[in-house]
Motif scaffolding. Sequence first.
Motif, PDB file in Angstrom:
ATOM      1  N   THR A   5     -11.920  10.772 -58.713  1.00  0.00           N
ATOM      2  CA  THR A   5     -10.715  10.839 -57.896  1.00  0.00           C
ATOM      3  C   THR A   5     -10.274  12.274 -57.657  1.00  0.00           C
ATOM      4  O   THR A   5      -9.469  12.517 -56.780  1.00  0.00           O
ATOM      5  CB  THR A   5      -9.574  10.053 -58.549  1.00  0.00           C
ATOM      6  N   GLN A   6     -10.808  13.226 -58.401  1.00  0.00           N
ATOM      7  CA  GLN A   6     -10.387  14.609 -58.261  1.00  0.00           C
ATOM      8  C   GLN A   6     -11.181  15.377 -57.212  1.00  0.00           C
ATOM      9  O   GLN A   6     -10.824  16.485 -56.859  1.00  0.00           O
ATOM     10  CB  GLN A   6     -10.514  15.341 -59.610  1.00  0.00           C
ATOM     11  N   ARG A   7     -12.239  14.823 -56.707  1.00  0.00           N
ATOM     12  CA  ARG A   7     -13.041  15.510 -55.711  1.00  0.00           C
ATOM     13  C   ARG A   7     -13.310  14.569 -54.545  1.00  0.00           C
ATOM     14  O   ARG A   7     -13.336  13.362 -54.708  1.00  0.00           O
ATOM     15  CB  ARG A   7     -14.349  16.023 -56.313  1.00  0.00           C
ATOM     16  N   PRO A   8     -13.515  15.135 -53.373  1.00  0.00           N
ATOM     17  CA  PRO A   8     -13.808  14.282 -52.234  1.00  0.00           C
ATOM     18  C   PRO A   8     -15.179  13.631 -52.407  1.00  0.00           C
ATOM     19  O   PRO A   8     -16.055  14.176 -53.078  1.00  0.00           O
ATOM     20  CB  PRO A   8     -13.808  15.250 -51.052  1.00  0.00           C
ATOM     21  N   PRO A   9     -15.357  12.460 -51.816  1.00  0.00           N
ATOM     22  CA  PRO A   9     -16.661  11.802 -51.936  1.00  0.00           C
ATOM     23  C   PRO A   9     -17.748  12.624 -51.243  1.00  0.00           C
ATOM     24  O   PRO A   9     -17.485  13.325 -50.269  1.00  0.00           O
ATOM     25  CB  PRO A   9     -16.460  10.454 -51.236  1.00  0.00           C
ATOM     26  N   LYS A  57     -27.779  21.546 -51.920  1.00  0.00           N
ATOM     27  CA  LYS A  57     -26.472  21.420 -51.261  1.00  0.00           C
ATOM     28  C   LYS A  57     -25.703  20.298 -51.957  1.00  0.00           C
ATOM     29  O   LYS A  57     -26.174  19.167 -52.045  1.00  0.00           O
ATOM     30  CB  LYS A  57     -26.679  21.107 -49.785  1.00  0.00           C
ATOM     31  N   ALA A  58     -24.536  20.623 -52.493  1.00  0.00           N
ATOM     32  CA  ALA A  58     -23.676  19.681 -53.218  1.00  0.00           C
ATOM     33  C   ALA A  58     -24.415  19.024 -54.386  1.00  0.00           C
ATOM     34  O   ALA A  58     -24.143  17.881 -54.742  1.00  0.00           O
ATOM     35  CB  ALA A  58     -23.092  18.630 -52.285  1.00  0.00           C
ATOM     36  N   GLY A  59     -25.332  19.761 -54.989  1.00  0.00           N
ATOM     37  CA  GLY A  59     -26.157  19.217 -56.059  1.00  0.00           C
ATOM     38  C   GLY A  59     -25.383  18.710 -57.259  1.00  0.00           C
ATOM     39  O   GLY A  59     -25.665  17.627 -57.778  1.00  0.00           O
ATOM     40  N   GLU A  60     -24.387  19.474 -57.707  1.00  0.00           N
ATOM     41  CA  GLU A  60     -23.610  19.066 -58.875  1.00  0.00           C
ATOM     42  C   GLU A  60     -22.860  17.767 -58.612  1.00  0.00           C
ATOM     43  O   GLU A  60     -22.795  16.886 -59.465  1.00  0.00           O
ATOM     44  CB  GLU A  60     -22.628  20.170 -59.299  1.00  0.00           C
ATOM     45  N   GLU A  61     -22.310  17.651 -57.410  1.00  0.00           N
ATOM     46  CA  GLU A  61     -21.570  16.449 -57.052  1.00  0.00           C
ATOM     47  C   GLU A  61     -22.499  15.242 -56.924  1.00  0.00           C
ATOM     48  O   GLU A  61     -22.177  14.138 -57.367  1.00  0.00           O
ATOM     49  CB  GLU A  61     -20.797  16.663 -55.746  1.00  0.00           C
ATOM     50  N   LEU A  63     -25.289  14.855 -58.496  1.00  0.00           N
ATOM     51  CA  LEU A  63     -25.705  14.494 -59.851  1.00  0.00           C
ATOM     52  C   LEU A  63     -24.615  13.685 -60.554  1.00  0.00           C
ATOM     53  O   LEU A  63     -24.906  12.693 -61.218  1.00  0.00           O
ATOM     54  CB  LEU A  63     -26.061  15.740 -60.661  1.00  0.00           C
ATOM     55  N   ALA A  64     -23.370  14.085 -60.384  1.00  0.00           N
ATOM     56  CA  ALA A  64     -22.265  13.334 -60.993  1.00  0.00           C
ATOM     57  C   ALA A  64     -22.213  11.913 -60.433  1.00  0.00           C
ATOM     58  O   ALA A  64     -22.042  10.943 -61.188  1.00  0.00           O
ATOM     59  CB  ALA A  64     -20.937  14.060 -60.755  1.00  0.00           C
ATOM     60  N   ASP A  65     -22.401  11.789 -59.118  1.00  0.00           N
ATOM     61  CA  ASP A  65     -22.427  10.463 -58.503  1.00  0.00           C
ATOM     62  C   ASP A  65     -23.609   9.647 -59.019  1.00  0.00           C
ATOM     63  O   ASP A  65     -23.474   8.453 -59.309  1.00  0.00           O
ATOM     64  CB  ASP A  65     -22.511  10.565 -56.980  1.00  0.00           C
ATOM     65  N   LEU A  66     -24.759  10.284 -59.148  1.00  0.00           N
ATOM     66  CA  LEU A  66     -25.944   9.599 -59.654  1.00  0.00           C
ATOM     67  C   LEU A  66     -25.696   9.037 -61.052  1.00  0.00           C
ATOM     68  O   LEU A  66     -26.000   7.877 -61.324  1.00  0.00           O
ATOM     69  CB  LEU A  66     -27.140  10.564 -59.672  1.00  0.00           C
ATOM     70  N   HIS A  67     -25.107   9.850 -61.918  1.00  0.00           N
ATOM     71  CA  HIS A  67     -24.815   9.387 -63.278  1.00  0.00           C
ATOM     72  C   HIS A  67     -23.820   8.227 -63.268  1.00  0.00           C
ATOM     73  O   HIS A  67     -23.993   7.247 -64.003  1.00  0.00           O
ATOM     74  CB  HIS A  67     -24.286  10.531 -64.137  1.00  0.00           C
ATOM     75  N   SER A  68     -22.800   8.333 -62.444  1.00  0.00           N
ATOM     76  CA  SER A  68     -21.802   7.261 -62.364  1.00  0.00           C
ATOM     77  C   SER A  68     -22.419   5.968 -61.867  1.00  0.00           C
ATOM     78  O   SER A  68     -22.178   4.896 -62.428  1.00  0.00           O
ATOM     79  CB  SER A  68     -20.658   7.660 -61.429  1.00  0.00           C
ATOM     80  N   LEU A  69     -23.209   6.052 -60.815  1.00  0.00           N
ATOM     81  CA  LEU A  69     -23.833   4.860 -60.244  1.00  0.00           C
ATOM     82  C   LEU A  69     -24.843   4.246 -61.209  1.00  0.00           C
ATOM     83  O   LEU A  69     -24.949   3.023 -61.309  1.00  0.00           O
ATOM     84  CB  LEU A  69     -24.501   5.196 -58.912  1.00  0.00           C
ATOM     85  N   HIS A  70     -25.555   5.087 -61.936  1.00  0.00           N
ATOM     86  CA  HIS A  70     -26.507   4.573 -62.931  1.00  0.00           C
ATOM     87  C   HIS A  70     -25.760   3.823 -64.032  1.00  0.00           C
ATOM     88  O   HIS A  70     -26.184   2.746 -64.451  1.00  0.00           O
ATOM     89  CB  HIS A  70     -27.347   5.718 -63.505  1.00  0.00           C
ATOM     90  N   ALA A  71     -24.639   4.397 -64.474  1.00  0.00           N
ATOM     91  CA  ALA A  71     -23.845   3.756 -65.525  1.00  0.00           C
ATOM     92  C   ALA A  71     -23.284   2.413 -65.055  1.00  0.00           C
ATOM     93  O   ALA A  71     -23.133   1.480 -65.850  1.00  0.00           O
ATOM     94  CB  ALA A  71     -22.720   4.675 -65.978  1.00  0.00           C
ATOM     95  N   ALA A  79     -30.114   4.637 -55.457  1.00  0.00           N
ATOM     96  CA  ALA A  79     -31.291   5.006 -54.676  1.00  0.00           C
ATOM     97  C   ALA A  79     -30.904   5.856 -53.467  1.00  0.00           C
ATOM     98  O   ALA A  79     -31.616   6.805 -53.111  1.00  0.00           O
ATOM     99  CB  ALA A  79     -32.047   3.746 -54.231  1.00  0.00           C
ATOM    100  N   ARG A  80     -29.770   5.547 -52.844  1.00  0.00           N
ATOM    101  CA  ARG A  80     -29.293   6.360 -51.708  1.00  0.00           C
ATOM    102  C   ARG A  80     -29.060   7.804 -52.144  1.00  0.00           C
ATOM    103  O   ARG A  80     -29.446   8.734 -51.446  1.00  0.00           O
ATOM    104  CB  ARG A  80     -28.002   5.784 -51.129  1.00  0.00           C
ATOM    105  N   VAL A  81     -28.434   7.981 -53.301  1.00  0.00           N
ATOM    106  CA  VAL A  81     -28.181   9.338 -53.811  1.00  0.00           C
ATOM    107  C   VAL A  81     -29.503  10.027 -54.120  1.00  0.00           C
ATOM    108  O   VAL A  81     -29.702  11.205 -53.786  1.00  0.00           O
ATOM    109  CB  VAL A  81     -27.254   9.302 -55.049  1.00  0.00           C
ATOM    110  N   LEU A  82     -30.429   9.307 -54.744  1.00  0.00           N
ATOM    111  CA  LEU A  82     -31.739   9.881 -55.058  1.00  0.00           C
ATOM    112  C   LEU A  82     -32.480  10.299 -53.787  1.00  0.00           C
ATOM    113  O   LEU A  82     -33.096  11.371 -53.741  1.00  0.00           O
ATOM    114  CB  LEU A  82     -32.568   8.898 -55.875  1.00  0.00           C
TER     115      LEU A  82
END
Length: 166
Positions: A5-9, A57-61, A63-71, A79-82
């Motif tokens: 919620t602290q960063r834009p999607p 480009k936006a790699g850190e973000e 990666l954070a999304d990837l971890h959240s979606l995996h969890a 898969a979309r993020v990957l």
Amino acid sequence: NDTATQRPPITIESQEIQSVCPALAKTGNATDAEAAELFRRLAKEMDTKGLRIIDLKAGEELLADLHSLHALHTPGPEARVLCAMLKRVGEVEIGLSTSIKRFGFVNHLRDQHGVSADNSELFSQLVREASDAIAAQDYATAHARLETILILLGQPHQPSAELSAP
């Protein structure tokens, strides 16, 4: 999750998916096995090209999304993020911008963790070599020296190790 919620999607363009994962673009869904295969492809590409999350480009973000979606166990969105990450790995050109970005990360790590007395001389030498390479527009050499510095500062030897869950 407060972080989300602290960063834009993150915006993932449909052409990022289409060009790397046409089947996913068509169906919009993926299985666990398909997501795992995309993860393996991404890891291999990152290691082969010597690219880290900070180079994307936006790699850190992403990666954070990837971890959240995996969890959350959502293989389709994961898969979309990957796919987007794979596309962005393919788009990275080692140049001035990647070198500057890496230097910024090196400075952050140095400020955060310091450099041991044992590594201080090597650190300074590598920083000089990277700076000289940038001045000479030899970005491949600068990238390699900065990679060595990142490892010296405790980053994983294999760039793909950054993909592991926190």
